[in-house]
Design a protein around this motif. Structure first.
Motif, PDB file in Angstrom:
ATOM      1  N   ARG A  33       0.819  -1.215   0.000  1.00 15.38           N
ATOM      2  CA  ARG A  33       0.000   0.000   0.000  1.00 15.38           C
ATOM      3  C   ARG A  33       0.852   1.265   0.000  1.00 15.38           C
ATOM      4  NH1 ARG A  33      -3.202   0.257   4.806  1.00 15.38           N
ATOM      5  NH2 ARG A  33      -4.386   1.874   3.746  1.00 15.38           N
ATOM      6  N   GLY A  34       2.156   1.103   0.094  1.00 13.34           N
ATOM      7  CA  GLY A  34       3.059   2.237  -0.018  1.00 13.34           C
ATOM      8  C   GLY A  34       2.811   3.308   1.011  1.00 13.34           C
ATOM      9  N   THR A  35       2.699   4.555   0.533  1.00 12.62           N
ATOM     10  CA  THR A  35       2.537   5.687   1.435  1.00 12.62           C
ATOM     11  C   THR A  35       1.135   5.768   2.052  1.00 12.62           C
ATOM     12  OG1 THR A  35       1.973   7.134  -0.424  1.00 12.62           O
ATOM     13  CG2 THR A  35       4.287   7.028   0.210  1.00 12.62           C
ATOM     14  N   SER A  36       0.218   4.900   1.609  1.00  8.15           N
ATOM     15  CA  SER A  36      -1.122   4.864   2.202  1.00  8.15           C
ATOM     16  C   SER A  36      -1.222   3.873   3.346  1.00  8.15           C
ATOM     17  CB  SER A  36      -2.161   4.497   1.128  1.00  8.15           C
ATOM     18  OG  SER A  36      -2.177   5.443   0.083  1.00  8.15           O
ATOM     19  N   SER A  37      -0.135   3.189   3.644  1.00  9.41           N
ATOM     20  CA  SER A  37      -0.160   2.120   4.639  1.00  9.41           C
ATOM     21  C   SER A  37      -0.061   2.651   6.063  1.00  9.41           C
ATOM     22  CB  SER A  37       0.986   1.140   4.377  1.00  9.41           C
ATOM     23  OG  SER A  37       2.238   1.779   4.586  1.00  9.41           O
ATOM     24  N   GLU A  38      -0.528   1.849   6.995  1.00 11.65           N
ATOM     25  CA  GLU A  38      -0.427   2.205   8.413  1.00 11.65           C
ATOM     26  C   GLU A  38       1.030   2.216   8.869  1.00 11.65           C
ATOM     27  OE1 GLU A  38      -2.728   3.300  10.444  1.00 11.65           O
ATOM     28  OE2 GLU A  38      -4.281   3.134   8.904  1.00 11.65           O
ATOM     29  N   SER A  39       1.844   1.320   8.345  1.00 11.08           N
ATOM     30  CA  SER A  39       3.253   1.301   8.731  1.00 11.08           C
ATOM     31  C   SER A  39       3.969   2.553   8.252  1.00 11.08           C
ATOM     32  CB  SER A  39       3.949   0.049   8.197  1.00 11.08           C
ATOM     33  OG  SER A  39       3.856  -0.044   6.793  1.00 11.08           O
ATOM     34  N   TYR A  40       3.621   3.041   7.063  1.00  9.63           N
ATOM     35  CA  TYR A  40       4.223   4.277   6.571  1.00  9.63           C
ATOM     36  C   TYR A  40       3.782   5.452   7.440  1.00  9.63           C
ATOM     37  CZ  TYR A  40       5.778   7.959   3.405  1.00  9.63           C
ATOM     38  OH  TYR A  40       6.408   9.067   2.865  1.00  9.63           O
ATOM     39  N   ARG A  41       2.517   5.470   7.795  1.00  7.18           N
ATOM     40  CA  ARG A  41       1.999   6.545   8.647  1.00  7.18           C
ATOM     41  C   ARG A  41       2.767   6.593   9.969  1.00  7.18           C
ATOM     42  NH1 ARG A  41      -3.517   8.654   9.253  1.00  7.18           N
ATOM     43  NH2 ARG A  41      -3.790   9.510  11.340  1.00  7.18           N
ATOM     44  N   LEU A  42       2.960   5.432  10.581  1.00  6.36           N
ATOM     45  CA  LEU A  42       3.690   5.378  11.847  1.00  6.36           C
ATOM     46  C   LEU A  42       5.156   5.754  11.650  1.00  6.36           C
ATOM     47  CD1 LEU A  42       3.736   4.735  14.848  1.00  6.36           C
ATOM     48  CD2 LEU A  42       4.029   2.312  14.263  1.00  6.36           C
ATOM     49  N   SER A  43       5.747   5.335  10.539  1.00  4.40           N
ATOM     50  CA  SER A  43       7.147   5.694  10.274  1.00  4.40           C
ATOM     51  C   SER A  43       7.310   7.204  10.114  1.00  4.40           C
ATOM     52  CB  SER A  43       7.656   4.972   9.021  1.00  4.40           C
ATOM     53  OG  SER A  43       7.144   5.542   7.824  1.00  4.40           O
ATOM     54  N   GLN A  44       6.296   7.865   9.581  1.00  4.91           N
ATOM     55  CA  GLN A  44       6.374   9.322   9.447  1.00  4.91           C
ATOM     56  C   GLN A  44       6.356   9.996  10.813  1.00  4.91           C
ATOM     57  OE1 GLN A  44       6.940  11.044   6.525  1.00  4.91           O
ATOM     58  NE2 GLN A  44       7.347  12.663   8.028  1.00  4.91           N
ATOM     59  N   THR A  45       5.590   9.438  11.739  1.00  2.00           N
ATOM     60  CA  THR A  45       5.591   9.944  13.118  1.00  2.00           C
ATOM     61  C   THR A  45       6.995   9.843  13.712  1.00  2.00           C
ATOM     62  OG1 THR A  45       3.275   9.324  13.445  1.00  2.00           O
ATOM     63  CG2 THR A  45       4.615   9.635  15.421  1.00  2.00           C
ATOM     64  N   LEU A  46       7.664   8.719  13.463  1.00  2.00           N
ATOM     65  CA  LEU A  46       9.024   8.533  13.969  1.00  2.00           C
ATOM     66  C   LEU A  46       9.981   9.557  13.357  1.00  2.00           C
ATOM     67  CD1 LEU A  46       9.247   4.630  13.812  1.00  2.00           C
ATOM     68  CD2 LEU A  46       8.708   6.056  15.796  1.00  2.00           C
TER      69      LEU A  46
END
Length: 212
Positions: free
Chosen positions: A11-24
């Motif tokens: 899902r790329g930049t739409s993924s939950e893991s990407y969202r959390l990585s952006q917080t980091l």
């Protein structure tokens, strides 16, 4: 400061893991205000698996200054290794697939974990050849795998800790957003919980980003 973000979700930049990585990454930037940041985005979902040229080269002992053939995926591996070497910090955004890492992340690791390049084989076993640096891993899973309410076993964190240590990356910290398969209103609560955990961590830890 150079941050390498490895994106493993289909899902790329739409993924939950990407969202959390952006917080980091936002926390890292906040802790180093005034520094210039270069963020390299490395999507690995289309990464080719290692091929016959790679396997043939790895079956031979390499000379100390040999950086590999330009044939096949061995050339690609060298590019990915240099990208990793140049990073002051690594952020991996990954889903959990079938209790483990997705095949895309496994493929990237197969490229960068390379004998006589990122680790040495000694009489005492494998010794990592890379300089240590912070590695932050953002995991998204449909179920829960941590805490007293865990619904499934946790294979992903011990395995990643071990394989990253084999190349010299010992400073590894995990964050997770779990239960993402639930209803949207529940998902918002889950996201907020994951973000609070990042705040708690970075409020008591100042990441030391040193040049690799």
């Amino acid at each position: 400061m150079k941050i390498l973000r490895v994106i493993c979700s289909p899902r790329g930049t739409s993924s939950e893991s990407y969202r959390l990585s952006q917080t980091l990454i936002n926390h890292l930037i906040d802790h180093h205000r005034g520094s210039d940041f270069i963020i390299t985005e490395r999507g690995v979902t289309g990464l080719a698996h290692i091929d016959a040229d790679y396997a043939e080269a790895m079956s031979k002992r390499r000379e100390p200054d040999d950086t590999g053939s330009t044939k096949g995926t061995l050339f690609r591996s060298e590019q990915l290794i240099r990208e990793l070497e140049n990073a002051d910090c690594v952020v991996i955004a990954t889903p959990m697939h079938n209790l483990m890492v997705p095949s895309a992340l496994k493929a990237w690791l197969d490229h960068v974990i390379q004998a006589d390049r990122t680790f040495r084989i000694t009489h005492h076993g494998k010794v990592g050849a890379l300089h240590d640096r912070p590695v932050y891993i953002a995991i998204a899973s449909g179920g829960t795998f941590t805490g007293v309410d865990a619904q499934q076993p946790d294979f992903i964190r011990p395995w990643l800790t071990t394989v990253l240590a084999s190349i010299g990356l010992l400073n590894v910290k995990f964050f997770s957003v779990e239960g993402t398969g639930q209803k949207p209103e529940v998902l918002n609560v889950i996201r907020a919980k994951a973000e609070r955990e990042t705040v708690l961590y970075f409020s008591s830890h100042t990441p030391q980003l040193q040049s690799a």
